[in-house]
Design a protein around this motif. Structure first.
Motif, mmCIF file in Angstrom:
data_model
loop_
_atom_site.group_PDB
_atom_site.id
_atom_site.type_symbol
_atom_site.label_atom_id
_atom_site.label_comp_id
_atom_site.label_asym_id
_atom_site.label_seq_id
_atom_site.Cartn_x
_atom_site.Cartn_y
_atom_site.Cartn_z
ATOM 1 N N VAL A 139 0.888 -1.224 0.089
ATOM 2 C CA VAL A 139 0.034 0.058 -0.097
ATOM 3 C C VAL A 139 0.675 1.205 -0.109
ATOM 4 O O VAL A 139 0.507 2.062 -0.608
ATOM 5 C CB VAL A 139 -0.940 0.010 1.140
ATOM 6 C CG1 VAL A 139 -1.662 1.360 1.424
ATOM 7 C CG2 VAL A 139 -1.967 -1.289 1.147
ATOM 8 N N THR A 140 2.125 1.316 0.678
ATOM 9 C CA THR A 140 2.896 2.294 0.852
ATOM 10 C C THR A 140 3.415 2.511 -0.727
ATOM 11 O O THR A 140 3.519 3.667 -1.094
ATOM 12 C CB THR A 140 4.040 2.157 1.938
ATOM 13 O OG1 THR A 140 3.552 1.926 2.967
ATOM 14 C CG2 THR A 140 4.930 3.332 1.800
ATOM 15 N N ILE A 141 3.873 1.733 -1.192
ATOM 16 C CA ILE A 141 4.502 2.070 -2.437
ATOM 17 C C ILE A 141 3.341 2.377 -3.582
ATOM 18 O O ILE A 141 3.789 3.388 -4.303
ATOM 19 C CB ILE A 141 4.908 0.598 -3.135
ATOM 20 C CG1 ILE A 141 6.172 0.123 -2.256
ATOM 21 C CG2 ILE A 141 5.489 0.618 -4.448
ATOM 22 C CD1 ILE A 141 6.846 -1.272 -2.620
ATOM 23 N N LEU A 142 2.252 1.850 -3.629
ATOM 24 C CA LEU A 142 1.252 2.234 -4.357
ATOM 25 C C LEU A 142 0.757 3.603 -4.115
ATOM 26 O O LEU A 142 0.474 4.457 -5.194
ATOM 27 C CB LEU A 142 -0.048 1.399 -4.228
ATOM 28 C CG LEU A 142 -0.080 -0.135 -4.634
ATOM 29 C CD1 LEU A 142 -1.308 -0.792 -4.358
ATOM 30 C CD2 LEU A 142 -0.025 -0.030 -6.362
ATOM 31 N N LEU A 143 0.804 3.962 -2.853
ATOM 32 C CA LEU A 143 0.279 5.385 -2.738
ATOM 33 C C LEU A 143 1.449 6.445 -2.994
ATOM 34 O O LEU A 143 0.904 7.425 -3.633
ATOM 35 C CB LEU A 143 -0.167 5.638 -1.071
ATOM 36 C CG LEU A 143 -1.244 4.907 -0.566
ATOM 37 C CD1 LEU A 143 -1.662 5.039 0.774
ATOM 38 C CD2 LEU A 143 -2.526 5.316 -1.606
ATOM 39 N N GLY A 144 2.621 5.966 -2.905
ATOM 40 C CA GLY A 144 3.481 6.800 -3.290
ATOM 41 C C GLY A 144 3.754 7.031 -4.762
ATOM 42 O O GLY A 144 3.832 8.155 -5.158
ATOM 43 N N ILE A 145 3.645 5.925 -5.647
ATOM 44 C CA ILE A 145 3.574 6.263 -6.936
ATOM 45 C C ILE A 145 2.454 6.760 -7.318
ATOM 46 O O ILE A 145 2.408 7.606 -8.375
ATOM 47 C CB ILE A 145 3.512 4.387 -7.785
ATOM 48 C CG1 ILE A 145 4.996 4.034 -7.444
ATOM 49 C CG2 ILE A 145 3.383 4.925 -9.039
ATOM 50 C CD1 ILE A 145 5.053 2.495 -7.822
ATOM 51 N N LEU A 146 1.305 6.606 -6.806
ATOM 52 C CA LEU A 146 -0.131 7.320 -7.240
ATOM 53 C C LEU A 146 0.111 8.993 -6.795
ATOM 54 O O LEU A 146 -0.429 9.517 -7.698
ATOM 55 C CB LEU A 146 -1.294 6.824 -6.779
ATOM 56 C CG LEU A 146 -1.597 5.585 -7.315
ATOM 57 C CD1 LEU A 146 -2.678 4.875 -6.513
ATOM 58 C CD2 LEU A 146 -1.725 5.555 -8.654
ATOM 59 N N THR A 147 0.783 9.019 -5.836
ATOM 60 C CA THR A 147 1.059 10.553 -5.453
ATOM 61 C C THR A 147 1.765 11.282 -6.497
ATOM 62 O O THR A 147 1.562 12.541 -6.710
ATOM 63 C CB THR A 147 1.672 10.472 -3.992
ATOM 64 O OG1 THR A 147 0.501 9.903 -3.092
ATOM 65 C CG2 THR A 147 1.671 12.041 -3.616
ATOM 66 N N ILE A 148 2.930 10.638 -6.928
ATOM 67 C CA ILE A 148 3.861 11.496 -7.843
ATOM 68 C C ILE A 148 3.139 11.611 -9.296
ATOM 69 O O ILE A 148 2.933 12.339 -9.654
ATOM 70 C CB ILE A 148 4.922 10.262 -8.015
ATOM 71 C CG1 ILE A 148 5.643 10.287 -6.767
ATOM 72 C CG2 ILE A 148 5.948 10.816 -9.192
ATOM 73 C CD1 ILE A 148 7.163 9.301 -6.929
ATOM 74 N N PHE A 149 2.225 10.514 -9.395
ATOM 75 C CA PHE A 149 1.340 10.449 -10.801
ATOM 76 C C PHE A 149 0.247 11.807 -10.681
ATOM 77 O O PHE A 149 0.105 12.551 -11.481
ATOM 78 C CB PHE A 149 0.505 9.327 -10.969
ATOM 79 C CG PHE A 149 -0.221 9.108 -12.277
ATOM 80 C CD1 PHE A 149 0.078 9.331 -13.364
ATOM 81 C CD2 PHE A 149 -1.731 9.640 -11.969
ATOM 82 C CE1 PHE A 149 -0.757 9.211 -14.657
ATOM 83 C CE2 PHE A 149 -2.494 9.670 -13.070
ATOM 84 C CZ PHE A 149 -2.114 9.600 -14.202
ATOM 85 N N ALA A 150 -0.370 11.762 -9.678
ATOM 86 C CA ALA A 150 -1.166 12.878 -9.233
ATOM 87 C C ALA A 150 -0.572 14.332 -9.172
ATOM 88 O O ALA A 150 -1.091 15.190 -10.032
ATOM 89 C CB ALA A 150 -1.953 12.678 -8.010
ATOM 90 N N VAL A 151 0.779 14.575 -8.601
ATOM 91 C CA VAL A 151 1.227 15.610 -8.661
ATOM 92 C C VAL A 151 1.745 16.107 -10.189
ATOM 93 O O VAL A 151 1.534 17.315 -10.423
ATOM 94 C CB VAL A 151 2.451 15.483 -7.606
ATOM 95 C CG1 VAL A 151 3.243 17.083 -7.827
ATOM 96 C CG2 VAL A 151 2.051 15.513 -6.227
ATOM 97 N N ALA A 152 2.445 15.118 -10.870
ATOM 98 C CA ALA A 152 2.708 15.312 -12.064
ATOM 99 C C ALA A 152 1.548 15.631 -13.270
ATOM 100 O O ALA A 152 1.652 16.588 -14.049
ATOM 101 C CB ALA A 152 3.514 14.284 -12.384
ATOM 102 N N GLY A 153 0.595 14.888 -12.883
ATOM 103 C CA GLY A 153 -0.492 14.821 -13.869
ATOM 104 C C GLY A 153 -1.407 16.439 -13.454
ATOM 105 O O GLY A 153 -1.764 16.850 -14.319
ATOM 106 N N PHE A 154 -1.205 16.918 -12.524
ATOM 107 C CA PHE A 154 -2.027 18.281 -12.093
ATOM 108 C C PHE A 154 -1.376 19.340 -13.315
ATOM 109 O O PHE A 154 -2.183 20.074 -13.776
ATOM 110 C CB PHE A 154 -1.636 18.341 -10.920
ATOM 111 C CG PHE A 154 -2.309 20.025 -10.616
ATOM 112 C CD1 PHE A 154 -3.475 20.335 -10.092
ATOM 113 C CD2 PHE A 154 -1.434 20.994 -10.414
ATOM 114 C CE1 PHE A 154 -4.002 21.482 -9.984
ATOM 115 C CE2 PHE A 154 -1.753 22.524 -9.996
ATOM 116 C CZ PHE A 154 -3.002 22.436 -9.828
#
Length: 785
Positions: free
Chosen positions: A176-191
């Motif tokens: 879960v930590t790895i998933l949330l980390g990758i998705l957070t990076i995706f969300a920030v970059a995607g913004f």
């Protein structure tokens, strides 16, 4: 922050990661592409609506979970409240729904695997150049590369569960930590790549019309199935009354927030028309990552592209998430079958334990077969897999809400939740209505397929389970007990669905309750043994009165003599029923409470006695009379607990053979069936030359006792006491069988077993098998010439 508060927070964190990790799978990595075709950018509202319905249901699951934290989930609640007919529907619905969900997760895995390996070929002799994921014709079916990847994934997930590999809480937290980390990076970059014009182009926010929003919500509801899994581990949580509702409701809220943000970003990154492309449909996150990470940055004069790193990271996260969700679903399906087998709704043949892997291999293999069939037959229409899983689980959730109302209105004595749903009864009624209403918006094919399985479950109950099971639901009992007051149609319906199986109580396990501190542990142990034997629990509280008080007078004034007795037995009954064990309670007045255990066991035809050991005393009563004055034979097994709790995740079972070890083995099997315990067998030999003989002994003894697949330890020190102490250091429970000396002699006069038990820092169970010895021989040990 205190140590206790920290422990509670860690317990809450573990529960949250279980719920979040199970839900963040194909729901975010696959469904947005398919659902966007259905509802366009308004699909964000579909995810929110699906999440709100899940949130209402989560409140009901939270109340039931705190009332019965050891019950094992939705099937237990429904079967207990509504009866075995609805138990059959919910159990099979959950089981088949999990198979559909696992097939769906496997397809999601296959989609991202195909994207990762796109164009990758290998050269093989004779065959020439072959794609790693080829398209294969299989009779009337043509399997594309995604289905091939899904079949491979499904077979691996089933194989992992078949051989018994476990997913631990720590691994789930890391995932879960790895998933949330990758998705957070995706969300920030995607913004920074988000384009509102992309959202509003090609027909606006709802190009398919607002009428597509609810069908979209029905389709994506499968994304929210994981939170109910938290209720199944309620007994493992610290402070479940506080942490269970927070974890269940919190995981839904967190995941709904994640879905809303990420799906909203996808709508601004991918034009609506592109969602109909294969890559955007099957792997939307990877497709969007090509836009999000399409730039370079400079380090010491070098231009470093991050497109490949970003896309690959998203793809690997998708593989990890879908694999975790699929594996969790297969694992959960085996537990549901176990529960149904225990209640005789399905045959116990399905729950046969593998001799080497100690897993219910037949159940897992059958589930795996269904998953493969679903992938082959429906793999090209992923929305049918997702919708079918959603329909069956929505039926289960509707029944959960109905069960909560039954528990409340029937005023069940043992139903005492620490958390109560707000705005009762409107909340469970809303959950019931909304769950069934959402089914209306499912696709016709998926609804028809799911309906067939519901009809099959009903027919299965009337043609098989009804004549096998004998457990009435609370609702049936409530109606029939008030037949004069109830409407005739209700009484007729309750009579028509009432189970007609023979009531077979099976062997009785007597639990001698004496100390509130050990009551829970003793009932836990007794219930596990009763379940394994297919029997019932007799909880007894023996109240000791002075010799000057006549027993008849003491019985008449039992409330004044022991006000604690009623509370102790009520708690014991409630605890036993959370294990789904039949239980009855008795208060016995005696001048000698310890000796009375022997008389009670003989009087009530007991198969096994479970009691506590206070070291200086046994239970509450002192041994005041000479032991040879005990004049009644006791033809039953004895299991005595030294400790205040039963923590059975790692069990050490020393053995040298003999009748006492048979009882130890039976107790170990019972605890393994209830808790999935890891069992280590220990045998001590005198010197290293005897190790091979000792290993052969353990292999043979384990096979005789049904303990194949356990860990074997041969100690060649020759010192039994020290060998047990060394091995016990990394175990949570030690089970010691009787030697030739009697069980009471070991406790009162001391022995090797007594000395070892007093030196250990972990709870100890002492076990002795019934025999045909006289009472003096049983209690004091065999006479020797």
């Amino acid at each position: 922050m205190s140590d206790e508060e920290l422990a509670k927070d860690l317990g809450l964190l573990s529960a949250l990661t279980i719920g979040i990790g199970t839900m963040i799978g194909a729901g975010i990595f696959v469904l947005p592409g398919i659902a966007a075709q259905e509802a366009g950018p308004a699909v964000v509202l579909s995810f929110i609506i699906g999440g709100m319905i899940a949130l209402i249901n989560a409140l009901s699951v939270s109340e039931l979970g705190t009332a019965m934290p050891k019950a094992g989930g939705a099937y237990y609640y429904i079967n207990r409240a509504l009866g075995p007919l609805f138990g059959s529907i919910s159990g099979m619905g959950d089981w088949i729904g999990l198979a559909f969900a696992s097939a769906f997760y496997s397809i999601g895995f296959g989609g991202y695997l195909a994207d990762l390996l796109d164009g990758t070929v290998v050269s093989l002799p004779v065959l020439g150049t072959v794609s790693l994921l080829p398209t294969i014709a299989l009779g009337p079916f043509t399997l594309n590369e995604i289905q091939i990847g899904a079949i491979i994934a499904g077979a691996v997930f089933v194989g992992v569960n078949y051989i018994g590999a476990k997913e631990t809480g720590s691994i789930q937290t890391v995932i879960v930590t790895i998933l949330l980390g990758i998705l957070t990076i995706f969300a920030v970059a995607g913004f920074f790549s988000f384009d509102w014009a992309t959202v509003t182009a090609e027909g606006g926010l709802a190009p398919e019309g607002t009428g597509a929003i609810l069908p979209g919500a029905a389709l994506v509801f499968v994304s929210y199935l994981g939170y109910a899994k938290i209720a199944t581990i309620g007994e493992e949580l610290k402070n479940p009354g506080r942490n269970l509702p927070i974890a269940i409701v919190g995981s839904v809220v967190i995941v709904m927030g994640i879905y809303t943000i990420l799906v909203g970003l996808l709508m601004g990154l991918i034009p609506h028309s592109e969602f109909f492309l294969d890559q955007a449909e099957n792997a939307p996150m990877s497709y969007a990552a090509e836009t999000v990470f399409d730039y370079e940055f400079a380090v010491v004069g070098f231009e470093i592209p991050i497109l490949g790193i970003g896309v690959t990271s998203i793809t690997l996260a998708a593989l990890l998430a879908t694999a975790s969700s699929a594996n969790a679903s297969i694992l959960a399906s085996a537990r549901i079958n176990f529960a149904m087998g225990r209640d005789k709704i399905v045959t116990d043949w399905l729950n046969e334990i593998h001799p080497n892997y100690a897993t219910p291999y037949r159940s897992i293999a059958l589930t795996g077969l269904m998953i493969i069939v679903f992938i082959i037959a429906l793999g090209e229409t992923v929305e049918i897999l997702a919708s079918a899983a959603s329909v069956l689980h929505l039926v289960v959730y509707a029944l959960i809400n109905a069960s909560l109302i039954v528990f409340r209105e029937a005023d069940v004595p043992e139903y005492d939740p620490e958390f109560e749903v707000p705005l009762y009864p409107f909340t469970p009624i809303a959950g019931f209505v909304l769950s069934l209403a959402l089914i209306y918006f499912m696709g016709n094919v998926a609804t028809a397929i799911s309906g067939l399985f519901v009809v099959f479950a009903i027919l299965w109950y009337f043609f098989y389970a009804r004549t096998e099971t004998d457990r009435e639901g609370i609702l049936t009992s409530y109606i029939l007990d008030r037949s004069d007051e109830m409407p005739e149609p209700a009484v007729s319906a309750a009579t028509a669905v009432k189970p007609i199986g023979d009531a077979e109580s099976g062997p009785r396990v007597m639990v001698a309750i004496a100390n509130p501190r050990t009551e829970q542990a003793l009932i836990t142990l007794g219930s596990a043994i009763a379940q394994a034997k297919g029997g019932s629990v007799l909880a007894t509280h023996i109240v000791q009165v002075p010799d000057q008080t006549p027993l008849q007078k003491g019985a008449e004034q039992i409330d004044q003599i022991s006000a604690e007795s009623e509370r102790l037995l009520a708690d014991a009954e409630a605890s036993a029923e959370t294990f789904d064990a039949d239980v009855e309670t008795k208060t016995i007045v005696s001048h000698r409470s310890f000796e009375e255990v022997f008389d009670a066991a003989g009087t009530y035809g007991v198969d096994t006695v479970v009691m506590g050991w206070g070291r200086s005393t046994v239970g509450e009563g002192r041994v005041e009379r000479p032991l040879d004055e005990l004049t009644h034979d006791l033809p039953c097994d004895f299991v005595i607990l030294d400790g205040e709790e039963v923590t059975a995740d790692r069990i050490l079972l020393p053995t040298a053979g003999g009748s006492g070890s048979e009882v130890s083995a039976a107790v170990a099997r019972a605890l393994q069936a209830e808790y999935g315990s890891e069992i280590s067998l220990l045998h001590v030999v005198d010197d290293p030359d005897e190790r091979e003989e000792g290993e052969a002994f353990l292999e043979e003894w384990a096979a005789e006792q049904g303990l194949e697949g356990t860990t074997h330890i041969v100690d060649d020190s020759g010192d039994v006491g020290e060998a047990i102490e060394r091995a016990a250091s990394d175990h949570s429970l030690v089970i010691l069988g009787a030697t030739r000396r009697g069980v009471l002699s070991r406790l009162v006069r001391g022995s090797l077993v007594f000395d070892v038990a007093t030196d250990l820092d972990v709870p100890v169970l002492l076990a002795e098998k019934e025999s045909s010895r006289s009472l003096r021989e049983r209690v004091l040990g065999e006479r020797r010439d």
